[in-house]
Write a protein that holds these residues in place. Sequence first.
Motif, PDB file in Angstrom:
ATOM      1  N   TYR A   1       0.832  -1.228   0.171  1.00 53.80           N
ATOM      2  CA  TYR A   1       0.217   0.024  -0.015  1.00 53.80           C
ATOM      3  C   TYR A   1       1.000   1.215  -0.027  1.00 53.80           C
ATOM      4  O   TYR A   1       0.424   2.341  -0.618  1.00 53.80           O
ATOM      5  CB  TYR A   1      -0.973  -0.171   1.253  1.00 53.80           C
ATOM      6  N   VAL A   2       2.080   1.244   0.619  1.00 61.50           N
ATOM      7  CA  VAL A   2       2.862   2.347   0.840  1.00 61.50           C
ATOM      8  C   VAL A   2       4.292   2.265   0.240  1.00 61.50           C
ATOM      9  O   VAL A   2       4.763   0.821   0.457  1.00 61.50           O
ATOM     10  CB  VAL A   2       2.837   2.747   2.141  1.00 61.50           C
TER      11      VAL A   2
ATOM     12  N   PRO B   1       6.889   8.113   3.677  1.00 59.95           N
ATOM     13  CA  PRO B   1       5.926   7.002   3.151  1.00 59.95           C
ATOM     14  C   PRO B   1       4.967   7.724   2.176  1.00 59.95           C
ATOM     15  O   PRO B   1       4.589   8.703   2.706  1.00 59.95           O
ATOM     16  CB  PRO B   1       5.546   6.434   4.358  1.00 59.95           C
TER      17      PRO B   1
ATOM     18  N   LEU C   1       1.432   6.935  -0.728  1.00 58.94           N
ATOM     19  CA  LEU C   1       0.690   6.206  -1.310  1.00 58.94           C
ATOM     20  C   LEU C   1       1.363   6.249  -2.755  1.00 58.94           C
ATOM     21  O   LEU C   1       2.055   7.024  -3.561  1.00 58.94           O
ATOM     22  CB  LEU C   1      -0.612   6.560  -1.473  1.00 58.94           C
TER      23      LEU C   1
ATOM     24  N   VAL D   1       9.635  -0.567  -1.800  1.00 55.31           N
ATOM     25  CA  VAL D   1       8.515  -1.103  -1.263  1.00 55.31           C
ATOM     26  C   VAL D   1       9.060  -2.252  -0.823  1.00 55.31           C
ATOM     27  O   VAL D   1       9.967  -3.279  -1.153  1.00 55.31           O
ATOM     28  CB  VAL D   1       7.700  -1.402  -2.525  1.00 55.31           C
TER      29      VAL D   1
ATOM     30  N   VAL E   1      -5.303   1.092  -4.094  1.00 60.25           N
ATOM     31  CA  VAL E   1      -5.762   0.861  -2.782  1.00 60.25           C
ATOM     32  C   VAL E   1      -6.657  -0.275  -2.638  1.00 60.25           C
ATOM     33  O   VAL E   1      -6.690  -1.048  -1.847  1.00 60.25           O
ATOM     34  CB  VAL E   1      -6.451   2.009  -2.113  1.00 60.25           C
ATOM     35  N   VAL E   2      -7.764  -0.172  -3.515  1.00 53.32           N
ATOM     36  CA  VAL E   2      -8.565  -1.330  -3.694  1.00 53.32           C
ATOM     37  C   VAL E   2      -8.879  -1.542  -5.243  1.00 53.32           C
ATOM     38  O   VAL E   2      -9.530  -0.505  -5.623  1.00 53.32           O
ATOM     39  CB  VAL E   2      -9.810  -1.169  -2.912  1.00 53.32           C
TER      40      VAL E   2
END
Lengths: 234, 234
Positions: free
Chosen positions: B48-49, B64, B66, B104, B152-153
């Motif tokens: 995610y990050v 950090p 997105l 990541v 994210v989704v």
Amino acid sequence: MSETATSAGPAPEAPGAYGPTDLTVPTRGRPKASYDRALVHSILDEAYVCHLGFVRDGRPVVLPTLYGRVGERLYVHGSTGSRPLRMAGGGPAADPGLPVCLTVTHVDGLVLARSAFHHSVNYRSVVVHGTARQITDPDEKLAALDALVDHVVPGRSADSRPADAKELAATAVLALDLAEVSAKVRTGGVNEDPDDLRLPHWAGVIPLVTRYGTAIPDKDLDPSVALPGYLAAL
Amino acid sequence: MSETATSAGPAPEAPGAYGPTDLTVPTRGRPKASYDRALVHSILDEAYVCHLGFVRDGRPVVLPTLYGRVGERLYVHGSTGSRPLRMAGGGPAADPGLPVCLTVTHVDGLVLARSAFHHSVNYRSVVVHGTARQITDPDEKLAALDALVDHVVPGRSADSRPADAKELAATAVLALDLAEVSAKVRTGGVNEDPDDLRLPHWAGVIPLVTRYGTAIPDKDLDPSVALPGYLAAL
């Protein structure tokens, strides 16, 4: 501009807080930075890996690495031949050290807003600015290596073979003091524009939780060695 | 040394792999670096990050943030007033961009050896070196913001209100091409010196698993809006 003016040291500190500095006060961004020691320690102690940034040939490098904490000092380690360890030089007396930024982040949840713009994550992060210096004192080096092992599982260093002379010689340890430090924490629900509340999209938070799986014994483990309590309790 | 010699571009690439470069071939460290595109994409898509490193006033900064991916390009975004976004300038035509290192990391397990020296973690990481440039093309900017939300989704951008003109103007998006990229993966069990196998310490791996918790609806959610299938399936 003089060097003193561009790299001011920490401001006078409150007992439970780090002093904000030019490097740790963000220009923008919610949530606000926190300088609370207990919060910083808790975020650092819960993560396994930090992201260590340094400058090589004028360009940024960010590498994941294990770390440990003893009070207000962090330790990272690596092969004596690895780049950041070599760049950090031979210790306080020998050189000025390696400027680093060490960052630790937990992602605690996905924040799904009705508007794309307000999507976010709940997170806790710590950013440490400073100069990493190689540890040369043998006692501190041993204590740092214990801290690195105990950071993986508290109490583990007492239940493993300590590093021998050859391993110690092959391992370099860098120390980074917690002086220019800030934390950021986002918690809670969706921040949405009032006009968007009536939109027909689901909104809310999906929590993310890290759990321990079932311990997998080494294939060569002596069957008489039981899973110790500090691991069974995880 | 000429600039060309110190910052060589990617070497000729195999179809499924990134070309190793001076920046992506590690000097040390097990495991070996991988340049496999599918592996790199899978590691990037699951997190995610990212941790974005850049140089400010000669010092490293690691934040950090997105991110999203569209093919061989990553996007990060932020307020037009935030430091890295301002430092990246106005786009390809206006300036040379911002040298960055985007990393990541997933931590998949704790590796507990009988010897302190061989403690480790199982992990998967990707390190991307490159120059981030601000996106100015409106269509690419919209696609990048969709990618950030869908990261994210997956599928979420189609179930939320897209950014309006005001939000677009307040948001800067940086692009970073996947060219100088490497992955590292450690899996499996303990690597132990043969002499240590008889030591009376438990050894093995404690897996770490990230799970989704129960969705928490926004307090203002219209009760007629059900949890969509793409969230119920998480």
